[in-house]
Design a protein around this motif. Sequence first.
Motif, PDB file in Angstrom:
ATOM      1  N   ASP A 107      76.124 -26.669  71.409  1.00 35.70           N
ATOM      2  CA  ASP A 107      74.833 -26.827  72.079  1.00 35.70           C
ATOM      3  C   ASP A 107      73.685 -26.892  71.078  1.00 35.70           C
ATOM      4  OD1 ASP A 107      76.023 -26.839  74.546  1.00 35.70           O
ATOM      5  OD2 ASP A 107      75.611 -24.724  74.989  1.00 35.70           O
ATOM      6  N   ASP A 108      73.853 -26.243  69.937  1.00 32.10           N
ATOM      7  CA  ASP A 108      72.744 -26.179  68.982  1.00 32.10           C
ATOM      8  C   ASP A 108      72.804 -27.276  67.929  1.00 32.10           C
ATOM      9  OD1 ASP A 108      70.416 -24.288  68.136  1.00 32.10           O
ATOM     10  OD2 ASP A 108      71.470 -24.762  66.263  1.00 32.10           O
ATOM     11  N   VAL A 109      73.973 -27.867  67.715  1.00 34.96           N
ATOM     12  CA  VAL A 109      74.121 -28.844  66.633  1.00 34.96           C
ATOM     13  C   VAL A 109      73.162 -30.021  66.794  1.00 34.96           C
ATOM     14  CG1 VAL A 109      75.683 -30.651  65.811  1.00 34.96           C
ATOM     15  CG2 VAL A 109      76.440 -28.285  65.838  1.00 34.96           C
ATOM     16  N   ALA A 110      73.015 -30.506  68.019  1.00 29.68           N
ATOM     17  CA  ALA A 110      72.107 -31.636  68.246  1.00 29.68           C
ATOM     18  C   ALA A 110      70.675 -31.259  67.902  1.00 29.68           C
ATOM     19  CB  ALA A 110      72.202 -32.107  69.689  1.00 29.68           C
ATOM     20  N   ARG A 111      70.278 -30.016  68.250  1.00 30.75           N
ATOM     21  CA  ARG A 111      68.927 -29.558  67.903  1.00 30.75           C
ATOM     22  C   ARG A 111      68.770 -29.421  66.401  1.00 30.75           C
ATOM     23  NH1 ARG A 111      69.826 -26.447  72.654  1.00 30.75           N
ATOM     24  NH2 ARG A 111      70.570 -24.662  71.435  1.00 30.75           N
ATOM     25  N   ALA A 112      69.826 -28.966  65.745  1.00 32.28           N
ATOM     26  CA  ALA A 112      69.763 -28.799  64.285  1.00 32.28           C
ATOM     27  C   ALA A 112      69.572 -30.136  63.592  1.00 32.28           C
ATOM     28  CB  ALA A 112      71.037 -28.113  63.782  1.00 32.28           C
ATOM     29  N   ARG A 113      70.147 -31.186  64.147  1.00 36.96           N
ATOM     30  CA  ARG A 113      70.007 -32.509  63.550  1.00 36.96           C
ATOM     31  C   ARG A 113      68.557 -32.980  63.609  1.00 36.96           C
ATOM     32  NH1 ARG A 113      73.877 -37.129  65.743  1.00 36.96           N
ATOM     33  NH2 ARG A 113      72.859 -36.496  67.676  1.00 36.96           N
ATOM     34  N   GLU A 114      67.822 -32.519  64.610  1.00 37.47           N
ATOM     35  CA  GLU A 114      66.419 -32.901  64.743  1.00 37.47           C
ATOM     36  C   GLU A 114      65.495 -31.954  63.981  1.00 37.47           C
ATOM     37  OE1 GLU A 114      65.768 -35.713  66.161  1.00 37.47           O
ATOM     38  OE2 GLU A 114      67.884 -35.938  66.665  1.00 37.47           O
ATOM     39  N   ALA A 115      66.027 -30.868  63.451  1.00 37.83           N
ATOM     40  CA  ALA A 115      65.208 -29.903  62.715  1.00 37.83           C
ATOM     41  C   ALA A 115      64.990 -30.399  61.292  1.00 37.83           C
ATOM     42  CB  ALA A 115      65.873 -28.530  62.722  1.00 37.83           C
ATOM     43  N   ARG A 116      64.408 -29.545  60.459  1.00 34.38           N
ATOM     44  CA  ARG A 116      64.010 -29.989  59.128  1.00 34.38           C
ATOM     45  C   ARG A 116      65.113 -29.860  58.086  1.00 34.38           C
ATOM     46  NH1 ARG A 116      62.179 -25.694  55.902  1.00 34.38           N
ATOM     47  NH2 ARG A 116      60.762 -27.112  54.823  1.00 34.38           N
ATOM     48  N   GLY A 117      66.224 -29.216  58.406  1.00 33.90           N
ATOM     49  CA  GLY A 117      67.248 -29.000  57.405  1.00 33.90           C
ATOM     50  C   GLY A 117      68.222 -30.157  57.290  1.00 33.90           C
ATOM     51  N   LYS A 118      68.868 -30.276  56.133  1.00 37.51           N
ATOM     52  CA  LYS A 118      69.935 -31.257  55.956  1.00 37.51           C
ATOM     53  C   LYS A 118      71.288 -30.656  56.319  1.00 37.51           C
ATOM     54  CE  LYS A 118      67.520 -33.713  52.250  1.00 37.51           C
ATOM     55  NZ  LYS A 118      67.556 -34.128  50.825  1.00 37.51           N
ATOM     56  N   SER A 119      71.390 -29.325  56.204  1.00 34.88           N
ATOM     57  CA  SER A 119      72.600 -28.613  56.602  1.00 34.88           C
ATOM     58  C   SER A 119      72.188 -27.401  57.431  1.00 34.88           C
ATOM     59  CB  SER A 119      73.397 -28.152  55.384  1.00 34.88           C
ATOM     60  OG  SER A 119      73.821 -29.258  54.601  1.00 34.88           O
ATOM     61  N   ALA A 120      73.028 -27.039  58.393  1.00 44.24           N
ATOM     62  CA  ALA A 120      72.771 -25.877  59.228  1.00 44.24           C
ATOM     63  C   ALA A 120      73.889 -24.863  59.007  1.00 44.24           C
ATOM     64  CB  ALA A 120      72.696 -26.278  60.701  1.00 44.24           C
ATOM     65  N   VAL A 121      73.501 -23.619  58.728  1.00 49.03           N
ATOM     66  CA  VAL A 121      74.464 -22.541  58.481  1.00 49.03           C
ATOM     67  C   VAL A 121      74.425 -21.607  59.685  1.00 49.03           C
ATOM     68  CG1 VAL A 121      75.130 -20.668  56.940  1.00 49.03           C
ATOM     69  CG2 VAL A 121      74.060 -22.746  56.001  1.00 49.03           C
ATOM     70  N   TYR A 122      75.581 -21.422  60.329  1.00 49.90           N
ATOM     71  CA  TYR A 122      75.654 -20.649  61.572  1.00 49.90           C
ATOM     72  C   TYR A 122      76.437 -19.351  61.373  1.00 49.90           C
ATOM     73  CZ  TYR A 122      74.092 -24.767  64.219  1.00 49.90           C
ATOM     74  OH  TYR A 122      73.370 -25.821  64.711  1.00 49.90           O
ATOM     75  N   VAL A 123      75.979 -18.312  62.068  1.00 52.21           N
ATOM     76  CA  VAL A 123      76.740 -17.078  62.229  1.00 52.21           C
ATOM     77  C   VAL A 123      76.598 -16.704  63.701  1.00 52.21           C
ATOM     78  CG1 VAL A 123      77.100 -14.702  61.511  1.00 52.21           C
ATOM     79  CG2 VAL A 123      76.178 -16.370  59.874  1.00 52.21           C
ATOM     80  N   LEU A 124      77.685 -16.844  64.457  1.00 49.04           N
ATOM     81  CA  LEU A 124      77.646 -16.631  65.897  1.00 49.04           C
ATOM     82  C   LEU A 124      78.715 -15.625  66.302  1.00 49.04           C
ATOM     83  CD1 LEU A 124      77.455 -20.377  67.021  1.00 49.04           C
ATOM     84  CD2 LEU A 124      75.539 -18.821  66.608  1.00 49.04           C
ATOM     85  N   GLY A 125      78.350 -14.713  67.186  1.00 50.43           N
ATOM     86  CA  GLY A 125      79.298 -13.732  67.688  1.00 50.43           C
ATOM     87  C   GLY A 125      78.599 -12.795  68.649  1.00 50.43           C
ATOM     88  N   GLU A 126      79.276 -11.729  69.005  1.00 49.08           N
ATOM     89  CA  GLU A 126      78.669 -10.761  69.905  1.00 49.08           C
ATOM     90  C   GLU A 126      77.510 -10.054  69.207  1.00 49.08           C
ATOM     91  OE1 GLU A 126      79.882  -6.845  72.591  1.00 49.08           O
ATOM     92  OE2 GLU A 126      81.428  -7.970  71.489  1.00 49.08           O
TER      93      GLU A 126
END
Length: 394
Positions: free
Chosen positions: A61-80
Motif C-alpha cells: 500500500d505504501d510503495v506507490a506513495r514512496a515512488r511519488e515521494a522525494r527518495g530514490k529508495s525506501a527503507v521499511y521496518v514494519l511489524g507490530e
Amino acid sequence: MITPDDLSRIRALPGDASVLMAVVHVNPADPENHGGALTTRVKSALADLGVPPTLGQRLLDDVARAREARGKSAVYVLGEGIDERFDVQLDLPERFHFGRPLPVLVEQAAQALPRAGVLAVDRDWARFFVFEQGELHEIRRERHTELDELDRDELTASTTAVPGAPGAARAQDGSGFSGQGTGPRSDSGVEFFQRHLDALQQRFYSDMAAQLATELKARDLRHLVLVGPVARLAEFRAELPDTAPFTVIGETNVEVGTGTAPEQAILDRLLPLLEDFAREDEARLMAQLQEEGVMEMERVLEMVQQGRVSLLVIPEDGSQLHLFRSHNPDVPYFTARKDVTESPLDGSLMERVTLEEVLTPLRELYGLEVRRVHGEHAERLVREYGGLAALTRY
C-alpha cells in the motif's frame, strides 16, 4: 534520511519480534519502476519470503506513495507496534527480510556512501556542507568582505611616472597600462597592493581551515571534498596542516560561481566522486587483507572470539553466508563447522544463522569495526577468502 535516533530505535526492537524489513528501489526515473512493474516485483519478493498477507499489504500500500515521494529508495521496518519508512536519496540495491529484527539492513542503507564534509571555496566565498545518505546540507557560509573594502587607488598612490617613456600611462578603458605614455612608472604601489591582497586572501583561507577542522571534528567527519577553481583550491590546501585529523578525498568544480552554486549542482559533481572513492577505498582494503589479513570463516571466527580482531570484512549481503551460534546468549560461541552440534563452552545447542543476524552481537561483544565490500570485491571475498577476512589488533 535515517538518523542515529532511528537506528537506536530499531536496534531496541525485541529480539523475538517478527518484522518485515525491506529496501525498495522506488526511483521513478528507473524504467523498471514504471507502470505496475514495481508492485509486481515487490509482490514476488514477499511471496518468496512467505510474508503474511496483512503485513505484506502494508508494504504494498505504501510503495506507490514512496515512488511519488522525494527518495530514490525506501527503507521499511514494519511489524507490530512499528511502521517506519525512510526515504533515501540513493539508488540502493533491493533487499527483503522477514523474521527477527535485522538492524544491520537499515544500517547498511544509512552507510552506503561515506559521510563527508564539503567545502566550496574561492577568493570571495567559503561554504561548508555535510553530505550524508545522498543529501547535501549547507551548514554555514562566509563571504570575504575584506576584499570589498579595499581601496586600490589609495594603496597604489605611491606609483610615479617619468615623462616620455613607454609603458607609463594608464589605459582609459580600464584594461591596465597602455603601450606608450608619459614615462616609466615605479610599480611599487602595484606590488604593495598585490602583497596586501595576497595577505588578506591567505588570512581568509587560514581562518577557514581552522573553522573547518572544528566543524568536521564536531560532526565526526573524517573525509573532506573541496569544490572550487583549481588555483583557489591549491591556495587553500596550502593552509591545511599536515596533521589535520581529516583527509581530502577529492576536488571538483562547478560551472557557476562558488557563492551562488545551487546545492544540486554541487551534488551532481559530488556523487560520482564519492562513488569512485568508495571503490578505490575497497580496493585498498582488499590489498591490505592480501598482505596482512587473516582469512577463512572458521579461522576468523576463532580470532574474533579471542579478541584479536579489530576489523571484520564481510560481503555486501551477509544473508547469503551461514554459520552457527550457541543458544545461550550468556555464554556466546560462534563457529562455521557444521559438525559442532553443542557449544564446547557450556553444552548448549547450536543454531544455524546468517552472518547478518550475528553482526550486532559480534560487534557488541568483541568491539569490532565491520566493513562491507561490494561487487567483484565481495565475490572475491567469498570465492578466494572463504567468506570472511579480518585485520588483527596484534
